[in-house]
Design a protein around this motif. Sequence first.
Motif, mmCIF file in Angstrom:
data_model
loop_
_atom_site.group_PDB
_atom_site.id
_atom_site.type_symbol
_atom_site.label_atom_id
_atom_site.label_comp_id
_atom_site.label_asym_id
_atom_site.label_seq_id
_atom_site.Cartn_x
_atom_site.Cartn_y
_atom_site.Cartn_z
ATOM 1 N N UNK A 8 -4.271 -19.195 99.735
ATOM 2 C CA UNK A 8 -3.255 -18.564 98.900
ATOM 3 C C UNK A 8 -2.112 -18.053 99.768
ATOM 4 N N UNK A 9 -0.887 -18.118 99.252
ATOM 5 C CA UNK A 9 0.285 -17.662 99.987
ATOM 6 C C UNK A 9 0.728 -16.295 99.484
ATOM 7 N N UNK A 10 1.273 -15.438 100.363
ATOM 8 C CA UNK A 10 1.805 -14.146 99.913
ATOM 9 C C UNK A 10 2.896 -14.316 98.869
ATOM 10 N N UNK A 11 3.711 -15.360 99.021
ATOM 11 C CA UNK A 11 4.771 -15.670 98.066
ATOM 12 C C UNK A 11 4.789 -17.185 97.896
ATOM 13 N N UNK A 12 4.357 -17.655 96.745
ATOM 14 C CA UNK A 12 4.267 -19.099 96.520
ATOM 15 C C UNK A 12 5.622 -19.787 96.618
ATOM 16 N N UNK A 13 6.703 -19.065 96.302
ATOM 17 C CA UNK A 13 8.035 -19.654 96.371
ATOM 18 C C UNK A 13 8.457 -19.960 97.812
ATOM 19 N N UNK A 14 7.699 -19.458 98.785
ATOM 20 C CA UNK A 14 8.029 -19.700 100.191
ATOM 21 C C UNK A 14 7.201 -20.831 100.797
ATOM 22 N N UNK A 15 6.584 -21.664 99.968
ATOM 23 C CA UNK A 15 5.741 -22.744 100.483
ATOM 24 C C UNK A 15 6.535 -23.704 101.372
ATOM 25 N N UNK A 16 7.761 -24.031 100.969
ATOM 26 C CA UNK A 16 8.569 -24.961 101.763
ATOM 27 C C UNK A 16 8.964 -24.342 103.098
ATOM 28 N N UNK A 17 9.200 -23.046 103.107
ATOM 29 C CA UNK A 17 9.551 -22.371 104.357
ATOM 30 C C UNK A 17 8.376 -22.422 105.334
ATOM 31 N N UNK A 18 7.162 -22.314 104.813
ATOM 32 C CA UNK A 18 5.969 -22.449 105.658
ATOM 33 C C UNK A 18 5.913 -23.855 106.265
ATOM 34 N N UNK A 19 6.188 -24.852 105.462
ATOM 35 C CA UNK A 19 6.218 -26.234 105.938
ATOM 36 C C UNK A 19 7.231 -26.384 107.067
ATOM 37 N N UNK A 20 8.438 -25.838 106.885
ATOM 38 C CA UNK A 20 9.479 -25.970 107.899
ATOM 39 C C UNK A 20 9.079 -25.290 109.198
ATOM 40 N N UNK A 21 8.427 -24.145 109.098
ATOM 41 C CA UNK A 21 8.010 -23.414 110.302
ATOM 42 C C UNK A 21 6.988 -24.195 111.119
ATOM 43 N N UNK A 22 6.135 -24.940 110.448
ATOM 44 C CA UNK A 22 5.005 -25.546 111.136
ATOM 45 C C UNK A 22 5.161 -27.044 111.408
ATOM 46 N N UNK A 23 6.078 -27.717 110.701
ATOM 47 C CA UNK A 23 6.044 -29.179 110.751
ATOM 48 C C UNK A 23 7.279 -29.841 111.351
#
Length: 492
Positions: A294-309
């Motif tokens: 689960x994410x703290x803020x689901x709307x930030x899923x793409x930002x997580x992708x950008x940080x890691x990928x």
Amino acid sequence: MVISVVVLVLYLALCIGIGIYANRAQRAGTAHDYLTGGSNVGFFVNGVAIFAAFATGGTMLGNMGLSYVGGWGYITAYNAGVAVGYLITAFFIAKVFRNMNVSTVPEFIRERFNNKTLNIIVPLILIGTLTAYLVAQMKVGGLLGERLFNIPYTWSVVLIGAVYIFYTAYGGMKAVTLTDFLQGLIMIAVVLVTGVVAVTKGGGVGNLYSLAQEISPQWTQTTAYPHIAYIGGFLVWASVLAILPHTVMRIFSAKNERTGRASLTLGVGMYIITSIFTCILVIALTIILNNGAALPDNDAAFLLFLDQAVPDIVKAIAYAGIFAAVMSSVSAMLLALGAALAYDLIGTLKPDFSEEKKRKLVPLSIVGFGILTLLLSMNPPELLTLLYSAAMGLLASSLFFPAILGIWWKRMNNAGALAGTLAGAISYLILLWGFEMPPLSEIAVSLPTSLLFSILFSLMTAPPTKEQMRRITIAHEREYTAEDEKQGAEIG
């Protein structure tokens, strides 16, 4: 961080420069020119601008967040509705709207039905629904600015807002179209690059999908919400596209109705590509990278992708792409809001309000609505897509059938249009606020209610006269001209 800031500053400066150029290019124009960009925009520029105006910050962040938490099937129901809505607009709306030679959706309603009560209600509905839509988009800008600049969310919203309010109010539709074109190119580049990255890192499309499915089986199922919610999500976007101002106004800005239709086709093609690449491919890799947690803020899923990928330079361009998605949508909606107040509502309340005064008031209205939405954006709710889709459900329930029947059913009159608008809006709000229903399922009741009331009240009252139907009749054949206007005045 430095690369991201440099790219963003250059991008914002370019948007400001476009606003200044557009103002100089149409300084002497009328309110109609200001709202349509002179009605001479070509196919490719208009098509990319249509894509950019509709592919919002919700598309770049909210839709992916909803895919992550609710499964890609749910957001696909939305996107299928978008595709159908574009087709309805292209084949059943574009020609007549363009040939009517109007500037806004409320102006079409006014010219078709000429009902003062309706002419007041329609702009008010647009103002309410588009304001909610704008608040959702501004959350995206605030989240990204906060992450990028490491400054409070509030100041992030103010910084972004100041730029798009300036170039929209100063340059009108010409500035909005040119900036949307630029923003659309950036967005589609980001979509393609991140989609390819997801497939590459995931070991191919098949392997990527299988791994994501194994980690989060619910992501590939349709169990997150009741099936009526999937139907509701589809119906909202299949119907609202036909009367959504910041999309429909692109038809008015096209060189002719054929260009308008072709532009809509290009726009929907780009949107379909975006949906597949982001809500399926990118989110599949995000699930893998985050192990489905689960994410703290689901709307930030793409930002997580950008940080890691992705590497820093791709991340910087992607940030600019998300900003582009926000600004392309909010600028077009702000223009529609300014038009709804100054051009439509005040134009109805004060029929003698001159064209020159309208031209001056529209930019002031844009600034006012811009400031209002900034204030409302300071504490928005989570799950952006559900927020602005609920607002669009109200807009579709109110205006879809009065507009579509007004074009294609000669028996449709002002009593039917008023009854259909009120019945759709009231039933939607009662269901939304008075009952616990699955997300967006309200429209499955309110849209048929609007249709029923539109037909019944039209049949129970006198049909429109030949004179009242004159403009719409001409618009089915060719463009309504100033000479037609003169002849109509003489007949009247």
